[in-house]
Design a protein around this motif. Structure first.
Motif, PDB file in Angstrom:
ATOM      1  N   ASP A   1      -2.672  -1.552  -6.417  1.00 30.54           N
ATOM      2  CA  ASP A   1      -3.566  -2.525  -5.536  1.00 30.54           C
ATOM      3  C   ASP A   1      -2.801  -3.033  -4.396  1.00 30.54           C
ATOM      4  O   ASP A   1      -2.385  -4.253  -4.783  1.00 30.54           O
ATOM      5  CB  ASP A   1      -4.176  -3.429  -6.408  1.00 30.54           C
ATOM      6  N   VAL A   2      -2.890  -2.223  -3.417  1.00 30.13           N
ATOM      7  CA  VAL A   2      -2.128  -2.871  -2.161  1.00 30.13           C
ATOM      8  C   VAL A   2      -3.098  -3.526  -1.298  1.00 30.13           C
ATOM      9  O   VAL A   2      -4.081  -2.870  -0.970  1.00 30.13           O
ATOM     10  CB  VAL A   2      -1.462  -1.654  -1.500  1.00 30.13           C
ATOM     11  N   GLN A   3      -2.897  -4.770  -0.735  1.00 30.45           N
ATOM     12  CA  GLN A   3      -3.723  -5.346   0.048  1.00 30.45           C
ATOM     13  C   GLN A   3      -2.592  -5.528   1.260  1.00 30.45           C
ATOM     14  O   GLN A   3      -1.540  -6.091   1.203  1.00 30.45           O
ATOM     15  CB  GLN A   3      -4.113  -6.662  -0.462  1.00 30.45           C
TER      16      GLN A   3
END
Length: 87
Positions: free
Chosen positions: A77-79
């Motif tokens: 989960d890359v933001q």
């Protein structure tokens, strides 16, 4: 992989339902066999993806010079913060 696992769970339910329909003569044997083939294909796809993932993790450990025995966590989960990128 998670999507394929969810599809497999749905396929198992559908196969079970179709098999019951076949036993009650409301479906054809080919319908059940076709679903079983699709189930087997999904299981093979999941296994292949898991093997590929494991190989890629090993390759990444090799490329970053990390011992193969050490655990490596991959953040999926890359933001991104656009402001940080612009600076």
């Amino acid at each position: 992989i998670e999507l394929l696992k969810k599809n497999l769970a749905s396929m198992l339910k559908l196969t079970e339902t179709t098999n019951l329909l076949y036993q009650n003569q409301l479906a054809k044997k080919t319908d059940v066999e076709r679903l079983e083939i699709n189930r087997a294909n999904l299981e093979t796809q999941i296994e292949n993806l898991e093997n590929t993932y494991s190989q890629l993790i090993s390759l990444l450990k090799f490329l970053i010079n990390t011992p193969q025995e050490s655990p490596l966590a991959i953040q999926t989960d890359v933001q991104t913060d656009l402001n940080a990128l612009l600076q």
